[in-house]
Motif scaffolding. Structure first.
Motif, PDB file in Angstrom:
ATOM      1  N   GLN A 105     -35.234   5.010  59.612  1.00  0.00           N
ATOM      2  CA  GLN A 105     -33.956   4.646  58.410  1.00  0.00           C
ATOM      3  C   GLN A 105     -33.833   5.663  57.300  1.00  0.00           C
ATOM      4  O   GLN A 105     -34.773   6.262  57.002  1.00  0.00           O
ATOM      5  CB  GLN A 105     -34.399   3.285  57.600  1.00  0.00           C
ATOM      6  CG  GLN A 105     -34.311   2.070  58.383  1.00  0.00           C
ATOM      7  CD  GLN A 105     -34.805   0.788  57.429  1.00  0.00           C
ATOM      8  OE1 GLN A 105     -35.892   0.728  57.257  1.00  0.00           O
ATOM      9  NE2 GLN A 105     -33.570   0.235  56.828  1.00  0.00           N
ATOM     10  N   MET A 106     -32.648   5.965  57.061  1.00  0.00           N
ATOM     11  CA  MET A 106     -32.181   7.110  56.246  1.00  0.00           C
ATOM     12  C   MET A 106     -30.983   6.804  55.609  1.00  0.00           C
ATOM     13  O   MET A 106     -29.951   6.435  56.120  1.00  0.00           O
ATOM     14  CB  MET A 106     -32.306   8.476  56.862  1.00  0.00           C
ATOM     15  CG  MET A 106     -32.107   9.568  55.984  1.00  0.00           C
ATOM     16  SD  MET A 106     -32.150  11.254  56.901  1.00  0.00           S
ATOM     17  CE  MET A 106     -30.561  11.255  57.738  1.00  0.00           C
ATOM     18  N   GLU A 107     -30.801   7.162  54.265  1.00  0.00           N
ATOM     19  CA  GLU A 107     -29.887   6.996  53.480  1.00  0.00           C
ATOM     20  C   GLU A 107     -29.578   8.117  52.511  1.00  0.00           C
ATOM     21  O   GLU A 107     -30.482   8.065  51.810  1.00  0.00           O
ATOM     22  CB  GLU A 107     -29.633   5.457  52.762  1.00  0.00           C
ATOM     23  CG  GLU A 107     -28.487   5.307  52.148  1.00  0.00           C
ATOM     24  CD  GLU A 107     -28.384   3.632  51.433  1.00  0.00           C
ATOM     25  OE1 GLU A 107     -27.293   3.440  51.037  1.00  0.00           O
ATOM     26  OE2 GLU A 107     -29.296   3.117  51.774  1.00  0.00           O
ATOM     27  N   ALA A 108     -28.421   8.625  52.516  1.00  0.00           N
ATOM     28  CA  ALA A 108     -27.756   9.597  51.529  1.00  0.00           C
ATOM     29  C   ALA A 108     -27.056   9.051  50.586  1.00  0.00           C
ATOM     30  O   ALA A 108     -26.255   8.468  50.868  1.00  0.00           O
ATOM     31  CB  ALA A 108     -27.253  10.576  52.341  1.00  0.00           C
ATOM     32  N   PHE A 109     -27.560   9.171  49.241  1.00  0.00           N
ATOM     33  CA  PHE A 109     -26.698   8.650  48.232  1.00  0.00           C
ATOM     34  C   PHE A 109     -25.575   9.555  47.564  1.00  0.00           C
ATOM     35  O   PHE A 109     -26.139  10.754  46.879  1.00  0.00           O
ATOM     36  CB  PHE A 109     -27.665   7.960  47.019  1.00  0.00           C
ATOM     37  CG  PHE A 109     -28.351   6.918  47.706  1.00  0.00           C
ATOM     38  CD1 PHE A 109     -28.025   5.545  47.484  1.00  0.00           C
ATOM     39  CD2 PHE A 109     -29.662   7.075  48.241  1.00  0.00           C
ATOM     40  CE1 PHE A 109     -28.879   4.501  48.177  1.00  0.00           C
ATOM     41  CE2 PHE A 109     -30.395   6.151  48.685  1.00  0.00           C
ATOM     42  CZ  PHE A 109     -30.001   4.892  48.750  1.00  0.00           C
ATOM     43  N   SER A 110     -24.343   9.460  47.777  1.00  0.00           N
ATOM     44  CA  SER A 110     -23.255  10.309  46.964  1.00  0.00           C
ATOM     45  C   SER A 110     -22.954   9.795  45.420  1.00  0.00           C
ATOM     46  O   SER A 110     -22.857   8.687  45.408  1.00  0.00           O
ATOM     47  CB  SER A 110     -22.304  10.524  47.900  1.00  0.00           C
ATOM     48  OG  SER A 110     -22.592  11.107  49.370  1.00  0.00           O
ATOM     49  N   LYS A 111     -22.268  10.718  44.954  1.00  0.00           N
ATOM     50  CA  LYS A 111     -21.787  10.361  43.623  1.00  0.00           C
ATOM     51  C   LYS A 111     -20.995   9.747  43.642  1.00  0.00           C
ATOM     52  O   LYS A 111     -19.811   9.619  44.894  1.00  0.00           O
ATOM     53  CB  LYS A 111     -21.357  11.919  42.951  1.00  0.00           C
ATOM     54  CG  LYS A 111     -21.165  11.767  41.431  1.00  0.00           C
ATOM     55  CD  LYS A 111     -20.815  12.772  40.979  1.00  0.00           C
ATOM     56  CE  LYS A 111     -20.333  12.995  39.402  1.00  0.00           C
ATOM     57  NZ  LYS A 111     -19.236  12.173  39.197  1.00  0.00           N
ATOM     58  N   ASP A 112     -20.556   8.653  42.761  1.00  0.00           N
ATOM     59  CA  ASP A 112     -19.323   7.832  42.789  1.00  0.00           C
ATOM     60  C   ASP A 112     -18.438   8.462  41.910  1.00  0.00           C
ATOM     61  O   ASP A 112     -18.522   8.465  40.620  1.00  0.00           O
ATOM     62  CB  ASP A 112     -19.864   6.377  42.082  1.00  0.00           C
ATOM     63  CG  ASP A 112     -18.801   5.163  42.272  1.00  0.00           C
ATOM     64  OD1 ASP A 112     -17.489   5.696  42.347  1.00  0.00           O
ATOM     65  OD2 ASP A 112     -19.057   4.246  42.206  1.00  0.00           O
ATOM     66  N   THR A 113     -17.164   8.875  42.911  1.00  0.00           N
ATOM     67  CA  THR A 113     -16.322   9.670  41.866  1.00  0.00           C
ATOM     68  C   THR A 113     -15.403   8.578  40.929  1.00  0.00           C
ATOM     69  O   THR A 113     -14.559   9.035  40.311  1.00  0.00           O
ATOM     70  CB  THR A 113     -15.067  10.112  42.867  1.00  0.00           C
ATOM     71  OG1 THR A 113     -14.928   9.275  43.962  1.00  0.00           O
ATOM     72  CG2 THR A 113     -15.972  11.427  43.725  1.00  0.00           C
ATOM     73  N   ARG A 114     -15.391   7.330  41.040  1.00  0.00           N
ATOM     74  CA  ARG A 114     -14.691   6.350  40.309  1.00  0.00           C
ATOM     75  C   ARG A 114     -15.359   6.364  38.871  1.00  0.00           C
ATOM     76  O   ARG A 114     -14.681   5.862  37.965  1.00  0.00           O
ATOM     77  CB  ARG A 114     -14.801   4.958  40.803  1.00  0.00           C
ATOM     78  CG  ARG A 114     -13.977   5.062  42.220  1.00  0.00           C
ATOM     79  CD  ARG A 114     -14.123   3.670  42.848  1.00  0.00           C
ATOM     80  NE  ARG A 114     -15.535   3.366  43.209  1.00  0.00           N
ATOM     81  CZ  ARG A 114     -16.149   2.234  43.529  1.00  0.00           C
ATOM     82  NH1 ARG A 114     -15.334   1.152  43.821  1.00  0.00           N
ATOM     83  NH2 ARG A 114     -17.379   2.016  43.933  1.00  0.00           N
ATOM     84  N   ILE A 115     -16.766   6.918  38.712  1.00  0.00           N
ATOM     85  CA  ILE A 115     -17.428   6.620  37.513  1.00  0.00           C
ATOM     86  C   ILE A 115     -17.466   8.088  36.869  1.00  0.00           C
ATOM     87  O   ILE A 115     -17.918   9.031  37.643  1.00  0.00           O
ATOM     88  CB  ILE A 115     -18.655   6.283  37.640  1.00  0.00           C
ATOM     89  CG1 ILE A 115     -18.593   4.809  38.278  1.00  0.00           C
ATOM     90  CG2 ILE A 115     -19.591   6.159  36.229  1.00  0.00           C
ATOM     91  CD1 ILE A 115     -19.796   4.137  38.527  1.00  0.00           C
ATOM     92  N   SER A 116     -17.430   8.319  35.535  1.00  0.00           N
ATOM     93  CA  SER A 116     -17.187   9.607  34.799  1.00  0.00           C
ATOM     94  C   SER A 116     -18.619   9.788  34.392  1.00  0.00           C
ATOM     95  O   SER A 116     -19.421   8.870  34.213  1.00  0.00           O
ATOM     96  CB  SER A 116     -16.425   9.541  33.805  1.00  0.00           C
ATOM     97  OG  SER A 116     -16.661   8.861  32.816  1.00  0.00           O
TER      98      SER A 116
END
Length: 385
Positions: free
Chosen positions: A67-78
Motif C-alpha cells: 500500500q502507498m498513498e501520496a498526499f497532495s495539497k488541497d488547493t481549495r484551502i488557503s
C-alpha cells in the motif's frame, strides 16, 4: 669430374635440402604453440559442482509496497498544512498526519468569541444593576416599595434571559465552526512516512508507504502457460544478490498495455505479449521499495543437493561462491537437511550454477577467474542468460 656428374650432384644436394626443409616445416607445424594467455581460473586449482540443469521460468520485476498513498495539497484551502509527523516515522492506522487551518473559519470564530465576550459583560452589568435595584428597594420606605408594583425582578430577569439566549446561540455557532477550523488527515493504514526535502508545486505533502512489499513482474506469452498461482519462486535482488523465497499470488489475464509493442523474442519465430505477475515475499529483510529482482520458477519438483563442504558461513547466513561467467559471486542459501556428504538447498541457487567446492588458492567474492568471459558478460553484446 664430368659436367654431367656435376649436375647430378648439384641436383641431389638440392633435393636433400628441399626434403630437410619440408620435414622442419611439418615438425614446426605440429609442435605446440606457446600459450599467450591463460585463464586465471587454472591458477586457483578449483573443484566445481555443477548444479543440475532444470527447466525454469524467469520473471523480472520491481519491488513495490503493498500500500502507498501520496498526499497532495488541497488547493481549495488557503495556507499551508501543519505536519504532525516526522520523516521516517512508522505510524499506526488513524494517526493524524497533517492539519489544515481554514483562515476564514478562524476569522469567524474570532468574531463570535468577541460577541460572546461582550454578552457575558452585558450579563454581568445587568446583574450589577439588578443587585443595585434590590439594595435601593430594601432601603426605600414602605410607600416607595409599594410604588414599584413588584415588577423589579421581572424586569431584570427578562434582560438576563435575553442575554442568556444570545450566549446560547453564539456557543452553538462556535461549536459548529470549531469542527471546520482544523481539517485533519489521518493514516488509512500502518506505514512509514516520507516527507520530501524539496517542496515544489506538484510535490506531495508526504507519502505513506506500508512495510509489506510484493514483486510486480511480467512474463511472456511463451512462458505464461507454464506458471500458476501459488507456484513457489526463488527471488533474488539483482543489486546485492539477497535471495528470499516467495510465490506467485496473481497472474493477469490481459497483456500489459504498451509494454511490448509486441516485443520480438529471439528464437520465438515472431512477437510476444507480456503479462503482469505479482509475487509475495516471505521476508523483506534487506529489501527496499524499487529494488529490481529476478524470480526463478522451477518447473520440475527436484530437490537439489550440493556438497556440504562448499557451504560457507557468515554469522547466521549460509552461502556458496559461484563462478558466474568468470567472476566470483556469492549466493545466500536456505538449506534443508543433510544427506550424507551433501545438503539439500531449498533456495538460493540457480540451474547450471558452477559452485566452487574447493580451491588450492583462496577464492573470495569479487575475484575475476576469467577476464575474457567476465568482459563478454558485462559488454552490451554479451549473451548473458
Amino acid at each position: 669430374m664430368t659436367k654431367k656428374k656435376w649436375l647430378i650432384g648439384i641436383g641431389g644436394l638440392i633435393a636433400v635440402i628441399v626434403v630437410i626443409f619440408g620435414v622442419l616445416k611439418v615438425v614446426n607445424g605440429n609442435a605446440p604453440k606457446a600459450e599467450t594467455s591463460k585463464s586465471l581460473e587454472d591458477e586457483y586449482g578449483i573443484e566445481y559442482f555443477e548444479v543440475p540443469d532444470v527447466e525454469q521460468v524467469y520473471i523480472n520485476g520491481i519491488v513495490q509496497p503493498n500500500q502507498m498513498e501520496a498526499f497532495s495539497k488541497d488547493t481549495r484551502i488557503s495556507g499551508e498544512p501543519t505536519i504532525k509527523v516526522n520523516h521516517g516515522d512508522v505510524v499506526e492506522e488513524g494517526t493524524v498526519l497533517y492539519v489544515y487551518e481554514d483562515k476564514e473559519v478562524t476569522k469567524e470564530l474570532e468574531e463570535l468569541n468577541n460577541q460572546l465576550s461582550r454578552n457575558y459583560t452585558k450579563r454581568e452589568n445587568v446583574l450589577v444593576k439588578w443587585q443595585r435595584a434590590i439594595d435601593n428597594y430594601n432601603n426605600a420606605s414602605a410607600e416607595e416599595q409599594q410604588a414599584t408594583g413588584g415588577t423589579l425582578d421581572e424586569q431584570y430577569q427578562s434582560e438576563i434571559d435575553s442575554v442568556d439566549e444570545e450566549i446560547f446561540f453564539i456557543n452553538k455557532q462556535l461549536n459548529d465552526l470549531s469542527t471546520k477550523q482544523h481539517l485533519s488527515t489521518t493514516a488509512k493504514f500502518k506505514g512509514r512516512v516520507s516527507i520530501p526535502e524539496v517542496k515544489e508545486e506538484n510535490t506531495p505533502i508526504l507519502t505513506l508507504t506500508s512495510d509489506g512489499f510484493y514483486v510486480s513482474g511480467k512474463v511472456n506469452e511463451k512462458d505464461l502457460p507454464k506458471i500458476a498461482v501459488d507456484k513457489p519462486a526463488e527471488i533474488t535482488v539483482i543489486s546485492n544478490n539477497i535471495a528470499v523465497k516467495g510465490k506467485i499470488s496473481y497472474i493477469d489475464d490481459n497483456p500489459l498495455e504498451g509494454d511490448g509493442e509486441m516485443q520480438s523474442q529471439e528464437g520465438s519465430g515472431g512477437s510476444m505479449s507480456n503479462y503482469g505477475v505479482k509475487l509475495t515475499l516471505e521476508s523483506t529483510e534487506g529489501i527496499k521499495n524499487g529494488y529490481h529482482v529476478q524470480a526463478t520458477i522451477n518447473l520440475e519438483d527436484k530437490q537439489v543437493e550440493i556438497p556440504t563442504k562448499a557451504i560457507k558461513e557468515d554469522g547466521d547466513k549460509k552461502y556458496v561462491l559461484v563462478n558466474d561467467f568468470g567472476s566470483v559471486i556469492r549466493r545466500e542459501l536456505q538449506l534443508g537437511e543433510a544427506v550424507g556428504e551433501n545438503t539439500i538447498v531449498v533456495s538460493g541457487i540457480e540451474s547450471a550454477d558452477r559452485i566452487i567446492v574447493t580451491s588450492k588458492k583462496a577464492v573470495k567474492e569479487g575475484d575475476i577467474l576469467d577476464e575474457k568471459a567476465s568482459e563478454e558478460k558485462s559488454s552490451p553484446s554479451g549473451n548473458e542468460e
